[in-house]
Design a protein around this motif. Sequence first.
Motif, PDB file in Angstrom:
ATOM      1  N   CYS A 172       0.640   0.057   8.481  1.00 31.15           N
ATOM      2  CA  CYS A 172       1.199  -0.813   9.526  1.00 31.15           C
ATOM      3  C   CYS A 172       0.287  -0.906  10.746  1.00 31.15           C
ATOM      4  CB  CYS A 172       2.575  -0.315   9.946  1.00 31.15           C
ATOM      5  SG  CYS A 172       2.596   1.351  10.661  1.00 31.15           S
ATOM      6  N   ALA A 173      -0.750  -0.064  10.811  1.00 34.40           N
ATOM      7  CA  ALA A 173      -1.713  -0.144  11.919  1.00 34.40           C
ATOM      8  C   ALA A 173      -2.362  -1.521  11.991  1.00 34.40           C
ATOM      9  CB  ALA A 173      -2.798   0.934  11.766  1.00 34.40           C
ATOM     10  N   LEU A 174      -2.515  -2.193  10.848  1.00 36.97           N
ATOM     11  CA  LEU A 174      -3.139  -3.521  10.852  1.00 36.97           C
ATOM     12  C   LEU A 174      -2.270  -4.535  11.592  1.00 36.97           C
ATOM     13  CD1 LEU A 174      -5.269  -5.560  10.038  1.00 36.97           C
ATOM     14  CD2 LEU A 174      -4.163  -5.762   7.801  1.00 36.97           C
ATOM     15  N   LEU A 175      -0.986  -4.535  11.309  1.00 36.54           N
ATOM     16  CA  LEU A 175      -0.096  -5.477  11.985  1.00 36.54           C
ATOM     17  C   LEU A 175       0.002  -5.158  13.473  1.00 36.54           C
ATOM     18  CD1 LEU A 175       1.641  -7.927  11.450  1.00 36.54           C
ATOM     19  CD2 LEU A 175       3.572  -6.405  10.967  1.00 36.54           C
ATOM     20  N   LYS A 176       0.010  -3.884  13.807  1.00 38.17           N
ATOM     21  CA  LYS A 176       0.049  -3.492  15.221  1.00 38.17           C
ATOM     22  C   LYS A 176      -1.213  -3.964  15.939  1.00 38.17           C
ATOM     23  CE  LYS A 176       1.283   0.476  18.058  1.00 38.17           C
ATOM     24  NZ  LYS A 176       1.802   1.864  18.040  1.00 38.17           N
ATOM     25  N   ALA A 177      -2.368  -3.792  15.286  1.00 37.58           N
ATOM     26  CA  ALA A 177      -3.638  -4.235  15.874  1.00 37.58           C
ATOM     27  C   ALA A 177      -3.640  -5.743  16.086  1.00 37.58           C
ATOM     28  CB  ALA A 177      -4.799  -3.827  14.972  1.00 37.58           C
ATOM     29  N   ALA A 178      -3.080  -6.470  15.133  1.00 40.72           N
ATOM     30  CA  ALA A 178      -3.033  -7.935  15.246  1.00 40.72           C
ATOM     31  C   ALA A 178      -2.210  -8.369  16.445  1.00 40.72           C
ATOM     32  CB  ALA A 178      -2.462  -8.524  13.958  1.00 40.72           C
ATOM     33  N   LYS A 179      -1.092  -7.682  16.676  1.00 45.22           N
ATOM     34  CA  LYS A 179      -0.266  -8.003  17.841  1.00 45.22           C
ATOM     35  C   LYS A 179      -1.047  -7.810  19.133  1.00 45.22           C
ATOM     36  CE  LYS A 179       4.212  -6.814  15.746  1.00 45.22           C
ATOM     37  NZ  LYS A 179       5.388  -5.903  15.828  1.00 45.22           N
ATOM     38  N   VAL A 180      -1.780  -6.700  19.225  1.00 45.29           N
ATOM     39  CA  VAL A 180      -2.561  -6.412  20.435  1.00 45.29           C
ATOM     40  C   VAL A 180      -3.706  -7.413  20.585  1.00 45.29           C
ATOM     41  CG1 VAL A 180      -3.972  -4.681  21.620  1.00 45.29           C
ATOM     42  CG2 VAL A 180      -1.963  -3.952  20.319  1.00 45.29           C
ATOM     43  N   ALA A 181      -4.286  -7.821  19.454  1.00 48.55           N
ATOM     44  CA  ALA A 181      -5.443  -8.723  19.482  1.00 48.55           C
ATOM     45  C   ALA A 181      -5.054 -10.182  19.686  1.00 48.55           C
ATOM     46  CB  ALA A 181      -6.240  -8.579  18.183  1.00 48.55           C
ATOM     47  N   GLY A 182      -3.751 -10.464  19.801  1.00 49.61           N
ATOM     48  CA  GLY A 182      -3.306 -11.826  20.068  1.00 49.61           C
ATOM     49  C   GLY A 182      -3.299 -12.729  18.858  1.00 49.61           C
ATOM     50  N   LEU A 183      -3.261 -12.142  17.657  1.00 49.16           N
ATOM     51  CA  LEU A 183      -3.211 -12.946  16.443  1.00 49.16           C
ATOM     52  C   LEU A 183      -1.759 -13.218  16.060  1.00 49.16           C
ATOM     53  CD1 LEU A 183      -6.023 -11.227  14.342  1.00 49.16           C
ATOM     54  CD2 LEU A 183      -6.209 -13.185  15.875  1.00 49.16           C
ATOM     55  N   GLU A 184      -1.548 -14.277  15.328  1.00 49.62           N
ATOM     56  CA  GLU A 184      -0.201 -14.655  14.909  1.00 49.62           C
ATOM     57  C   GLU A 184       0.270 -13.727  13.790  1.00 49.62           C
ATOM     58  OE1 GLU A 184       1.770 -16.907  16.094  1.00 49.62           O
ATOM     59  OE2 GLU A 184       0.514 -18.269  17.282  1.00 49.62           O
ATOM     60  N   CYS A 185       1.366 -13.004  14.019  1.00 49.90           N
ATOM     61  CA  CYS A 185       1.878 -12.088  12.996  1.00 49.90           C
ATOM     62  C   CYS A 185       2.266 -12.827  11.717  1.00 49.90           C
ATOM     63  CB  CYS A 185       3.066 -11.296  13.531  1.00 49.90           C
ATOM     64  SG  CYS A 185       2.594 -10.107  14.802  1.00 49.90           S
ATOM     65  N   LYS A 186       2.668 -14.095  11.855  1.00 47.09           N
ATOM     66  CA  LYS A 186       3.025 -14.882  10.667  1.00 47.09           C
ATOM     67  C   LYS A 186       1.797 -15.153   9.794  1.00 47.09           C
ATOM     68  CE  LYS A 186       2.459 -19.378  12.964  1.00 47.09           C
ATOM     69  NZ  LYS A 186       3.117 -20.623  13.418  1.00 47.09           N
ATOM     70  N   ASN A 187       0.608 -14.915  10.352  1.00 44.10           N
ATOM     71  CA  ASN A 187      -0.627 -15.131   9.593  1.00 44.10           C
ATOM     72  C   ASN A 187      -1.117 -13.867   8.902  1.00 44.10           C
ATOM     73  OD1 ASN A 187      -0.549 -17.746  10.392  1.00 44.10           O
ATOM     74  ND2 ASN A 187      -2.315 -17.651  11.774  1.00 44.10           N
ATOM     75  N   PHE A 188      -0.284 -12.850   8.822  1.00 46.91           N
ATOM     76  CA  PHE A 188      -0.623 -11.645   8.074  1.00 46.91           C
ATOM     77  C   PHE A 188      -0.150 -11.819   6.638  1.00 46.91           C
ATOM     78  CE2 PHE A 188       0.856  -7.192   6.862  1.00 46.91           C
ATOM     79  CZ  PHE A 188      -0.377  -6.850   6.328  1.00 46.91           C
ATOM     80  N   ARG A 189      -1.050 -11.583   5.704  1.00 45.98           N
ATOM     81  CA  ARG A 189      -0.709 -11.701   4.291  1.00 45.98           C
ATOM     82  C   ARG A 189      -0.686 -10.303   3.661  1.00 45.98           C
ATOM     83  NH1 ARG A 189       0.407 -15.718   6.341  1.00 45.98           N
ATOM     84  NH2 ARG A 189      -0.569 -17.765   6.100  1.00 45.98           N
ATOM     85  N   ALA A 190       0.531  -9.802   3.421  1.00 43.40           N
ATOM     86  CA  ALA A 190       0.712  -8.518   2.732  1.00 43.40           C
ATOM     87  C   ALA A 190       0.867  -8.827   1.244  1.00 43.40           C
ATOM     88  CB  ALA A 190       1.941  -7.790   3.275  1.00 43.40           C
ATOM     89  N   ILE A 191      -0.249  -8.828   0.556  1.00 47.24           N
ATOM     90  CA  ILE A 191      -0.271  -9.293  -0.843  1.00 47.24           C
ATOM     91  C   ILE A 191       0.388  -8.259  -1.756  1.00 47.24           C
ATOM     92  CG2 ILE A 191      -1.781  -9.996  -2.746  1.00 47.24           C
ATOM     93  CD1 ILE A 191      -3.824 -10.840  -0.535  1.00 47.24           C
ATOM     94  N   LYS A 192       1.245  -8.728  -2.613  1.00 46.67           N
ATOM     95  CA  LYS A 192       2.033  -7.849  -3.469  1.00 46.67           C
ATOM     96  C   LYS A 192       1.155  -7.082  -4.456  1.00 46.67           C
ATOM     97  CE  LYS A 192       5.915  -7.797  -6.749  1.00 46.67           C
ATOM     98  NZ  LYS A 192       6.438  -6.526  -6.191  1.00 46.67           N
ATOM     99  N   THR A 193       1.455  -5.803  -4.606  1.00 46.56           N
ATOM    100  CA  THR A 193       0.814  -4.964  -5.620  1.00 46.56           C
ATOM    101  C   THR A 193       1.878  -4.501  -6.609  1.00 46.56           C
ATOM    102  OG1 THR A 193       1.137  -2.968  -4.275  1.00 46.56           O
ATOM    103  CG2 THR A 193      -0.949  -4.161  -3.995  1.00 46.56           C
ATOM    104  N   MET A 194       1.421  -3.932  -7.728  1.00 46.71           N
ATOM    105  CA  MET A 194       2.365  -3.552  -8.780  1.00 46.71           C
ATOM    106  C   MET A 194       2.107  -2.135  -9.278  1.00 46.71           C
ATOM    107  SD  MET A 194       2.615  -7.072 -11.011  1.00 46.71           S
ATOM    108  CE  MET A 194       0.842  -7.146 -11.261  1.00 46.71           C
ATOM    109  N   ARG A 195       3.184  -1.488  -9.702  1.00 50.04           N
ATOM    110  CA  ARG A 195       3.069  -0.138 -10.265  1.00 50.04           C
ATOM    111  C   ARG A 195       2.181  -0.139 -11.502  1.00 50.04           C
ATOM    112  NH1 ARG A 195       8.195   3.526 -12.482  1.00 50.04           N
ATOM    113  NH2 ARG A 195       6.995   5.445 -12.874  1.00 50.04           N
ATOM    114  N   SER A 196       2.240  -1.219 -12.283  1.00 54.62           N
ATOM    115  CA  SER A 196       1.473  -1.289 -13.533  1.00 54.62           C
ATOM    116  C   SER A 196      -0.032  -1.229 -13.299  1.00 54.62           C
ATOM    117  CB  SER A 196       1.825  -2.574 -14.292  1.00 54.62           C
ATOM    118  OG  SER A 196       1.555  -3.716 -13.500  1.00 54.62           O
ATOM    119  N   THR A 197      -0.459  -1.596 -12.082  1.00 51.35           N
ATOM    120  CA  THR A 197      -1.885  -1.500 -11.731  1.00 51.35           C
ATOM    121  C   THR A 197      -2.097  -0.508 -10.594  1.00 51.35           C
ATOM    122  OG1 THR A 197      -1.604  -3.472 -10.344  1.00 51.35           O
ATOM    123  CG2 THR A 197      -2.519  -3.795 -12.556  1.00 51.35           C
ATOM    124  N   ALA A 198      -1.230   0.520 -10.540  1.00 53.34           N
ATOM    125  CA  ALA A 198      -1.348   1.640  -9.586  1.00 53.34           C
ATOM    126  C   ALA A 198      -1.378   1.167  -8.139  1.00 53.34           C
ATOM    127  CB  ALA A 198      -2.575   2.493  -9.901  1.00 53.34           C
TER     128      ALA A 198
END
Length: 443
Positions: A172-198
Amino acid sequence: MIIDFIADYYQNMEKYPVLSQVQPGYLAKLLPKSAPNIPEPIETILHDIQQYIIPGITHWQSPNYFAYFPTSSSIAGFLGEVLSTGFNVVGLNWISSPAATELEFVTMDWLGQMLGLPQSFLFSGVGGGVIQGTTCEAILCTLVAARDQMLAKVGRENIGKLVFYGSDQTHCALLKAAKVAGLECKNFRAIKTMRSTAFQLSAESLRTTIRLDVEAGLIPAFLCATIGTTSTTAVDPIRSLSEVTKEYGMWIHVDATYAGSACICPEYRHFMDGVENVNSFSFNAHKWFFTTLDCCCLWVKDPGALTKSLSTSPEYLKNNASDSKQVVDYKDWQITLSRRFRSIKLWLVLRSYGVENLRNFLRIHVKMAKRFQQLVESDNRFEVVVPRNFAMANVQHFNRNLLETMNASGKVFMTHTIVEGIYVIRFAVGATLTEDKHVIKAW
């Protein structure tokens, strides 16, 4: 008296509940409503620490501490901290304490060599390293540099179009950094990962997500890849991800906060495959490297990208050394102006243990985690959720109250996470005093 007090604390640590059992607001009820008008003797203060403070401490150095990630201590780290505090210098630029600056870049080159970082990340090459306080600071600094580098190409009016990427396992440090850096939080892409690929971030998923953003008129700017995620210690494939980011001129930062330490061991170096293609790399020596908090080590290929975004040059800080451009002024590599003499404790750890002993300590912790996992696998009431990469095991159990009951006992402390809807108990080995007997006791 303080040293004796601390020595006694370590001697008696296992007598205390690992997780503090106090209730919120307990301390204000025990202490006076205002500061004393006259001095109090150290004996009285130490008595109050024993009576009031220690019950409110969760004992991170306890050998029965297996929660979050470790913050491993050592005598060398402790003594380095004493020296740092004793000198109490403010090493904002070279002239303010030349030794503080020069020891830092020497030590960071040593550590970079131990990790097998390419020459391009070292002062002996064209890059360099800096000791930040925490990963949050390291990610913020690199994100700001990436932001400004991209805006220099596309125009500052397009800041609202910048997109930054990670996985759903990224800290979550990335999203916190984005807030401080003035970036749009809606522009954060938390890409889905799967258990099948660890729970790795796949290059194909990243490429697909970026293409959709580009088609929507957005600008891909930054990727945070991870070696050793918090929930499962997953490792993102650095090489294939960096090939994607290169196509779009993006900055790629590798967050190895926890697992970077292990990469001083040759058998774990493969997790860094492709690191030569990234822009920056960081790990916390205060987590699993016997150096007391705080000590986050950050290397960058292009120090100029950091200093363009973070430097200031008021008249009252100007001097001939800085003007000569022959010295490093670390104030321009970080958010704050003031900075502590952190390198001296890291230097003491490296010299007091030596590379081979540090490797062996890490291997012992991994061996203990492997032992715990074997115990889990031998009991059909439990399940290992993901493969173990380092010194943390992930355990599934169907009774969520189990963890609360264990922690309330005071005998052990573990924490949980949820991945793919599965409630998981995290068992992280790394406290300096932990031995096999503590792992067996925890089981």
